[in-house]
Design a protein around this motif. Structure first.
Motif, mmCIF file in Angstrom:
data_model
loop_
_atom_site.group_PDB
_atom_site.id
_atom_site.type_symbol
_atom_site.label_atom_id
_atom_site.label_comp_id
_atom_site.label_asym_id
_atom_site.label_seq_id
_atom_site.Cartn_x
_atom_site.Cartn_y
_atom_site.Cartn_z
ATOM 1 N N ILE A 31 0.837 -1.202 0.000
ATOM 2 C CA ILE A 31 0.000 0.000 0.000
ATOM 3 C C ILE A 31 0.872 1.253 0.000
ATOM 4 N N ALA A 32 1.916 1.273 0.824
ATOM 5 C CA ALA A 32 2.826 2.427 0.865
ATOM 6 C C ALA A 32 3.499 2.628 -0.496
ATOM 7 N N TRP A 33 3.880 1.540 -1.157
ATOM 8 C CA TRP A 33 4.515 1.604 -2.477
ATOM 9 C C TRP A 33 3.598 2.323 -3.473
ATOM 10 N N PHE A 34 2.316 1.906 -3.496
ATOM 11 C CA PHE A 34 1.366 2.512 -4.430
ATOM 12 C C PHE A 34 1.026 3.954 -4.059
ATOM 13 N N VAL A 35 0.964 4.261 -2.777
ATOM 14 C CA VAL A 35 0.692 5.635 -2.354
ATOM 15 C C VAL A 35 1.832 6.546 -2.796
ATOM 16 N N ILE A 36 3.064 6.086 -2.652
ATOM 17 C CA ILE A 36 4.219 6.878 -3.105
ATOM 18 C C ILE A 36 4.152 7.074 -4.613
ATOM 19 N N LEU A 95 1.393 7.189 -6.425
ATOM 20 C CA LEU A 95 0.330 8.170 -6.675
ATOM 21 C C LEU A 95 0.813 9.587 -6.396
ATOM 22 N N ILE A 96 1.595 9.754 -5.339
ATOM 23 C CA ILE A 96 2.157 11.071 -5.024
ATOM 24 C C ILE A 96 3.082 11.532 -6.143
ATOM 25 N N SER A 100 2.936 10.656 -9.280
ATOM 26 C CA SER A 100 2.104 11.006 -10.433
ATOM 27 C C SER A 100 1.507 12.400 -10.269
ATOM 28 N N VAL A 110 2.644 4.848 -11.054
ATOM 29 C CA VAL A 110 2.167 4.312 -9.779
ATOM 30 C C VAL A 110 2.853 2.984 -9.468
ATOM 31 N N GLY A 119 6.365 3.317 -8.130
ATOM 32 C CA GLY A 119 6.410 3.726 -6.727
ATOM 33 C C GLY A 119 7.629 4.554 -6.379
#
Length: 71
Positions: free
Chosen positions: A14-19, A21-22, A24, A47, A50
């Motif tokens: 989840i942290a990988w994908f959130v980073i 998204l940030i 992007s 995304v 990451g």
């Protein structure tokens, strides 16, 4: 103990994908005009990359050909 490992692994994903998204958002991928295949692919790759985005990875999809249905 096994449940803790699964929870930790899930948190890392989840942290990988959130980073991603940030990254992007910082590259203004969401601010562009009409979304097409290439821009959607670029967002998806950013995304997925990451944290690698902050290590110099800059994924881009230049062009994509979507198959057309047969008549």
């Amino acid at each position: 103990m096994r449940g803790v490992n699964i929870s930790l692994g899930g948190a890392i994903v989840i942290a990988w994908f959130v980073i991603g998204l940030i990254a992007s958002g910082q590259r203004h991928h969401f601010d562009s005009g009409p979304i097409n295949c290439a821009s959607s692919g670029t967002i998806a790759l950013t995304v997925l990359a990451g944290p690698l985005n902050y290590m110099g990875v800059n994924p881009r999809v230049a062009d994509c050909n979507v198959p057309q249905p047969s008549p």
